[in-house]
Design a protein around this motif. Structure first.
Motif, PDB file in Angstrom:
ATOM      1  N   PHE A 126      -6.410   5.130  -3.015  1.00 14.09           N
ATOM      2  CA  PHE A 126      -5.251   5.734  -2.369  1.00 14.09           C
ATOM      3  C   PHE A 126      -3.992   4.912  -2.674  1.00 14.09           C
ATOM      4  O   PHE A 126      -4.032   3.672  -2.743  1.00 14.09           O
ATOM      5  N   ALA A 127      -2.879   5.613  -2.851  1.00 10.87           N
ATOM      6  CA  ALA A 127      -1.583   4.956  -3.048  1.00 10.87           C
ATOM      7  C   ALA A 127      -0.502   5.905  -2.560  1.00 10.87           C
ATOM      8  O   ALA A 127      -0.739   7.110  -2.392  1.00 10.87           O
ATOM      9  N   ILE A 128       0.691   5.365  -2.315  1.00  7.03           N
ATOM     10  CA  ILE A 128       1.796   6.171  -1.796  1.00  7.03           C
ATOM     11  C   ILE A 128       3.089   5.713  -2.453  1.00  7.03           C
ATOM     12  O   ILE A 128       3.224   4.536  -2.817  1.00  7.03           O
ATOM     13  N   GLN A 129       4.007   6.658  -2.636  1.00  6.08           N
ATOM     14  CA  GLN A 129       5.325   6.297  -3.163  1.00  6.08           C
ATOM     15  C   GLN A 129       6.373   7.204  -2.544  1.00  6.08           C
ATOM     16  O   GLN A 129       6.153   8.403  -2.376  1.00  6.08           O
ATOM     17  N   PHE A 130       7.530   6.604  -2.190  1.00  9.13           N
ATOM     18  CA  PHE A 130       8.643   7.338  -1.619  1.00  9.13           C
ATOM     19  C   PHE A 130       9.669   7.627  -2.707  1.00  9.13           C
ATOM     20  O   PHE A 130       9.945   6.767  -3.544  1.00  9.13           O
ATOM     21  N   ASN A 131      10.244   8.830  -2.665  1.00  7.86           N
ATOM     22  CA  ASN A 131      11.336   9.141  -3.580  1.00  7.86           C
ATOM     23  C   ASN A 131      12.614   8.451  -3.089  1.00  7.86           C
ATOM     24  O   ASN A 131      12.694   8.009  -1.932  1.00  7.86           O
ATOM     25  N   VAL A 132      13.617   8.334  -3.957  1.00  8.22           N
ATOM     26  CA  VAL A 132      14.911   7.838  -3.515  1.00  8.22           C
ATOM     27  C   VAL A 132      15.407   8.726  -2.379  1.00  8.22           C
ATOM     28  O   VAL A 132      15.166   9.929  -2.361  1.00  8.22           O
ATOM     29  N   ASN A 133      16.100   8.164  -1.399  1.00  7.98           N
ATOM     30  CA  ASN A 133      16.555   8.927  -0.251  1.00  7.98           C
ATOM     31  C   ASN A 133      17.838   8.323   0.285  1.00  7.98           C
ATOM     32  O   ASN A 133      18.324   7.295  -0.208  1.00  7.98           O
ATOM     33  N   SER A 134      18.401   8.950   1.313  1.00 14.49           N
ATOM     34  CA  SER A 134      19.733   8.580   1.794  1.00 14.49           C
ATOM     35  C   SER A 134      19.793   7.173   2.370  1.00 14.49           C
ATOM     36  O   SER A 134      20.840   6.524   2.327  1.00 14.49           O
ATOM     37  N   PHE A 135      18.675   6.679   2.929  1.00 17.04           N
ATOM     38  CA  PHE A 135      18.689   5.371   3.581  1.00 17.04           C
ATOM     39  C   PHE A 135      17.909   4.314   2.804  1.00 17.04           C
ATOM     40  O   PHE A 135      17.807   3.178   3.242  1.00 17.04           O
ATOM     41  N   GLY A 136      17.349   4.680   1.671  1.00 21.12           N
ATOM     42  CA  GLY A 136      16.566   3.710   0.908  1.00 21.12           C
ATOM     43  C   GLY A 136      15.239   3.382   1.560  1.00 21.12           C
ATOM     44  O   GLY A 136      14.667   2.321   1.322  1.00 21.12           O
ATOM     45  N   VAL A 137      14.702   4.292   2.415  1.00 21.98           N
ATOM     46  CA  VAL A 137      13.441   4.038   3.112  1.00 21.98           C
ATOM     47  C   VAL A 137      12.302   3.941   2.097  1.00 21.98           C
ATOM     48  O   VAL A 137      12.169   4.787   1.207  1.00 21.98           O
ATOM     49  N   ALA A 138      11.503   2.901   2.231  1.00 22.41           N
ATOM     50  CA  ALA A 138      10.388   2.675   1.311  1.00 22.41           C
ATOM     51  C   ALA A 138       9.297   1.899   2.048  1.00 22.41           C
ATOM     52  O   ALA A 138       9.553   1.279   3.084  1.00 22.41           O
ATOM     53  N   PRO A 139       8.052   1.932   1.533  1.00 22.59           N
ATOM     54  CA  PRO A 139       6.991   1.154   2.174  1.00 22.59           C
ATOM     55  C   PRO A 139       7.292  -0.341   2.080  1.00 22.59           C
ATOM     56  O   PRO A 139       7.717  -0.846   1.044  1.00 22.59           O
ATOM     57  N   ALA A 140       7.036  -1.046   3.193  1.00 21.39           N
ATOM     58  CA  ALA A 140       7.211  -2.506   3.196  1.00 21.39           C
ATOM     59  C   ALA A 140       5.935  -3.211   2.769  1.00 21.39           C
ATOM     60  O   ALA A 140       5.931  -4.435   2.597  1.00 21.39           O
ATOM     61  N   ALA A 141       4.850  -2.476   2.610  1.00 23.32           N
ATOM     62  CA  ALA A 141       3.574  -3.047   2.165  1.00 23.32           C
ATOM     63  C   ALA A 141       2.785  -1.950   1.469  1.00 23.32           C
ATOM     64  O   ALA A 141       3.137  -0.768   1.535  1.00 23.32           O
TER      65      ALA A 141
END
Length: 921
Positions: free
Chosen positions: A745-760
């Motif tokens: 399993f893995a996860i990735q966030f797209n670019v967004n307005s607040f720069g929200v991304a996984p911290a781990a």
């Protein structure tokens, strides 16, 4: 020795800037002026003279207009690098805006608008307002453009202070140049504004524009003509009146004015229903377009690109002007190519002899590329004009007899198209083509001749020998040639089974066993299976009657053509691209083709997912290509959320649909996170529920379905957001509803307005067995890529496992991102900052507000001050530094009136949604 060296290298010169500094502070005015000129000269050639900023600014206070202009020029160049020093010049600017000389007043306003420094906006407002009302039209027209510059720097300030409204009033000014500048400013503001009603031409404005157009400068006429092109007349009579007023602009000496007038007339032709008027307009359009072809080559090229579009829309505009498009010996290649395109569009039964004679001459020139295009143009004439096909064939045969290699090869390529257009008509020329077998060295020419041999194998006695010639080097041939050889061998076998069995066996063996190209192998296997299982079916498939090709002289698609006609005389009409695509990476959304040839039976190009993603990103601004960095190696599928989830709408599972989904946002079946429901709740969020103590607020929301097992190949995913001790988390529940274990399993966030991304990294126990369910808390931060989304709080997320990759979108409540320190001490300074955007709203129907301060604090909002029991001053700051300050006033125990301010105006609606949910909890 050391002493002698020290003496040799010592100097009293302290550098050029030191000398300039002394001259700038000289007591003599002329010396100071010369020094400023030297500084400007150094600045122009790239030398750094920013250290002289203060000394140059001292010379602003002068009666010498030339010196003042030089200093202003210096200020414009270095204002961004020295923003704190620009303030030194503000008093002089303000003083100059009250000068008796209108040139100085206008110069001061213009320069302040070009400084592009936010700190100077405060001082610009009042002088700009006075300038917009100035008695001198020169000052007013300068101030109008300055409003557009200010809007680009700070839209909220320009709107809130009424500057845009004043410019709208200036459309009724008595001076035509002021009207022209107001039009230009409003058009620029309208293009950059979210509200598209900033500049709308109505009947009143239309009258003013038509009256001003005759008295404006060239630049002003262009602005007014552009605005007229956007107006939609109420009836045919009004359209004719506008056309009559615009038509004299066709005789203007400026090419840009002429082209913009042509644009207006082309647009208004759609509204004129009188045939006589239409013919009159079309007759008037031809002379100015022809005149433009007498200009320098660069203008000719721009004119030809626009003429190309005009002829596609109105072919009869230049049908009597063929000769002016014949090329000259000294025309640059880019002009020759465009003229060739226009010649093809104008070719008809009446002028085809003249056209063919000219094209035959071109085919004997020394420019190889131009010769190739000329030969191809002859073939296009044959396809376009049925009655001229035989004449074109004769010209091509004459060219083949020249034995010039590249001419012969290009002729064979276009003759193949003619055979497709006119089957069974010109087979008699095939022997002449086959005589040049040994001279062919280009893949497209070889493939064309092989296609002809295969198509007419039953009429060519030695077709098998001709194919044998090509089979000798099958392994080394281009893929295009190999594909045609496979098809031609099968056609030959089906038409002459007795003499071609060995050839077809040999070709299929080489294509399947000695070839690495999957397209060639697949085609050979299909043919092999057809021939071995059902020869009659193979004959029906391979030898099926092919539809004749049609002439296609269109340069762009019909849907794009109307848009480009609206943008004649702009870059869009030169590039033949949609205007929306020229601000970023250009995407070729239209069938842009420089030449029309038959697309042969070749392999399909491989889809480059990243390239497609970048094109979609350029068109819609989604930034989707970031999610494609996940090289998971498994099949890519799109997941469809259940009716209760905030995900994507159902789509087909292919790469095109996948890329189109990424900007879909929350599905229509449920409100996005943070949207009030019809019942007055807040989407089921449990605001204020504590998850324990700690240094920061803690709360969570109920989970909703993000992926369903039916659409994610057995993976079921639910999720929500929470805060634990001030840290934002994405709470996920993974369920395996398939019959096999899941892992990787893995996860990735797209670019967004607040720069929200996984911290781990995502930690899902692997393998996840069939029927198993596991809860995962994923910590978040704001270290990711930033790009504005719509809606602003939209997150696009990709999740993968060993089975596939799945995409969903979800909206994050804004107060999940509120930091532990809301900046309570900064409330006063922020509240008084007039540069912030301000909005007021009221939250009604609360039925009494209990423990307001406690609710706010538990959800990350800091209560900065409480001046009285019914007033709360609060501040909320996201973990990436964005903030909202607000004043809450409780009214009658049943509602709260809120005044909120933020630097980023997009935050205020999100803050309102979160605040309503908090207060209703």
């Amino acid at each position: 020795m050391a002493a002698r060296a020290q003496k040799f290298f010592s100097t009293t010169k302290k550098g050029e800037n030191f000398e300039l500094k002394a001259e700038l502070n000289s007591e003599y005015k002329e010396k100071r002026k010369e020094a400023v000129k030297k500084v400007i000269a150094n600045m122009t050639i790239g030398k750094d003279v920013s250290s002289l900023f203060a000394d140059v600014v001292k010379n602003m206070q002068t009666e010498d207009l030339e010196l003042k202009k030089l200093v202003y020029l210096y200020l414009i160049n270095y204002a961004r690098t020295q923003p704190e020093l620009v303030i030194l010049a503000v008093n002089t600017f303000v003083k100059d805006t009250d000068d008796v000389n209108p040139l100085i007043r206008a110069l001061a306003i213009r320069t302040m608008g070009l400084l592009r420094v936010e700190r100077i906006v405060d001082y610009l407002l009042e002088p700009l307002k006075k300038g917009l009302r100035d008695e001198d039209p020169y000052v007013r027209k300068t101030a109008a453009l300055c409003v557009a510059k200010l809007f680009d720097l700070s839209p909220a300030i320009a709107m809130d202070n009424g500057l845009v409204a004043i410019v709208q009033e200036m459309l009724s000014d008595r001076n035509p140049m002021v009207i022209a500048n107001a039009v230009a400013a409003l058009a620029e503001i309208s293009g950059a504004s979210v509200k598209k009603d900033v500049f709308v031409v109505n009947n009143t404005i239309l009258t003013k524009l038509l009256a001003a157009i005759n008295e404006c400068t060239e630049w002003g006429q262009i602005c007014i003509l552009n605005s007229l092109a956007t107006y939609r007349p109420n009836d045919a009579r009004e359209a004719r009146e506008i056309v009559e007023r615009v038509m004299p602009r066709l005789q203007h000496a400026n090419a840009s004015v002429v082209m913009n007038a042509v644009k207006v007339l082309m647009v208004y032709l759609n509204y004129v229903n009188d045939e006589d008027t239409t013919k009159q307009i079309i007759r008037k359009l031809a002379p100015p377009l022809v005149t433009l072809l007498s200009s320098e080559p660069e203008l000719q090229y721009v004119a030809l690109r626009n003429i190309n579009l005009i002829l596609q829309k109105r072919p009869d505009v230049l049908n009597q002007e063929m000769r002016v498009f014949f090329t000259k010996y000294n025309d640059p290649p880019y002009v020759k190519y465009e003229k060739l395109e226009v010649i093809i569009k104008l070719a008809s039964d009446k002028n085809v002899d003249q056209v063919l004679s000219e094209l035959k001459e071109y085919a004997n020139e020394v420019d190889v590329d131009f010769v190739r295009k000329s030969v191809r143009a002859i073939g296009r004439c044959a396809v376009k004009i049925d009655s001229a096909a035989e004449k074109c064939i004769n010209v091509l045969l004459d060219l083949i007899k020249t034995k010039v290699n590249y001419v012969v090869q290009e002729a064979i390529i276009v003759i193949k198209d003619i055979f497709r257009k006119y089957p069974q008509r010109y087979e008699g020329i095939i022997p002449a083509l086959c005589e040049n077998l040994d001279t062919l060295d280009e893949p497209e020419a070889k493939a064309s001749l092989i296609w002809i041999i295969g198509e007419y194998a039953d009429r060519i006695e030695n077709a098998d020998e001709l194919l044998e010639h090509f089979l000798e080097g099958f392994k080394d041939e281009n893929a295009l040639v190999q594909l045609q050889l496979v098809s031609a061998a099968v056609k030959l076998f089906l038409k002459k089974p007795g003499s071609a069995q060995e050839i077809v066996q040999r070709v299929l063996n080489m294509a399947t066993q000695q070839n690495d190209n999957p397209d060639i192998r697949d085609r050979a296997y299909i043919y092999w299976r057809l021939l071995s299982s059902n020869p009659q079916a193979a004959k029906a498939v391979v030898l099926a009657e092919k539809p004749p090709i049609e002439a296609d002289t269109a340069t762009v698609s019909e849907s794009l053509l109307d848009e480009l006609i609206q943008n004649i005389a702009t870059l869009a009409s030169v590039y033949h691209k949609s205007p929306s695509l020229l601000g970023g990476t250009a995407v070729d959304v239209s069938a842009v083709r420089g030449e029309t040839t038959l697309e042969m039976d070749a392999e399909e190009p491989e889809v480059d997912a990243r390239s497609v993603a970048q094109q979609v990103n350029a068109a819609v601004g989604g930034g989707i290509e970031n999610l494609l960095d996940l090289d998971f190696g498994g099949p890519i599928t799109t997941a469809t959320p259940t009716s209760g989830g905030a995900g994507l709408t159902p789509q087909k599972s292919n790469i095109d649909d996948l890329l189109g989904l990424m900007d879909s946002g929350p599905g229509p079946s449920t409100p996005p996170y943070g949207t009030p429901t019809a019942s007055g709740g807040f989407g089921g969020f449990n605001f204020g529920s504590s998850l324990g103590g700690g240094s920061g607020p803690s709360f969570s929301f109920p989970k909703t379905s993000l992926l369903t097992s039916a659409d994610a190949q057995g993976l079921e995913l639910q999720g929500t957001f929470s805060r634990k001790n001030g840290q934002p988390y994405l709470e996920l529940t993974f369920g395996n509803r398939s019959g096999a274990p899941m892992s990787d399993f893995a996860i990735q966030f797209n670019v967004n307005s607040f720069g929200v991304a996984p911290a781990a990294a995502l930690q899902v126990p692997s393998p996840l067995g069939p029927g198993a369910t596991v809860d995962v808390s994923l910590p978040l931060n704001t270290s990711g890529g930033v790009q504005r989304m719509e809606p602003v709080n939209l997150l696009q997320i990709a999740v993968k496992n060993n089975v596939g990759v799945y995409y969903f979108s979800i909206s994050i409540p804004i107060h999940v991102l509120f930091g532990n320190d809301g900046g309570a001490g900064a409330f006063g300074s922020r509240w008084g900052d007039f540069a912030l955007s301000s909005q007021q709203f009221t939250i009604q129907g609360l039925g009494g507000v209990q423990d307001l301060a406690g609710k706010l604090r538990r959800n990350g909002v800091v209560v900065a001050q409480q001046p009285n029991p019914t007033t709360f001053q609060v501040t909320a700051q996201t973990i990436n530094g964005e903030f909202v300050v607000a004043e809450l006033n409780i009214s009658s125990g049943s509602g709260v009136a809120v005044t909120a301010k933020a630097k980023n105006a997009d935050l205020i609606p999100l803050f309102q949604q979160s605040l309503e949910g908090i207060l209703r909890s």
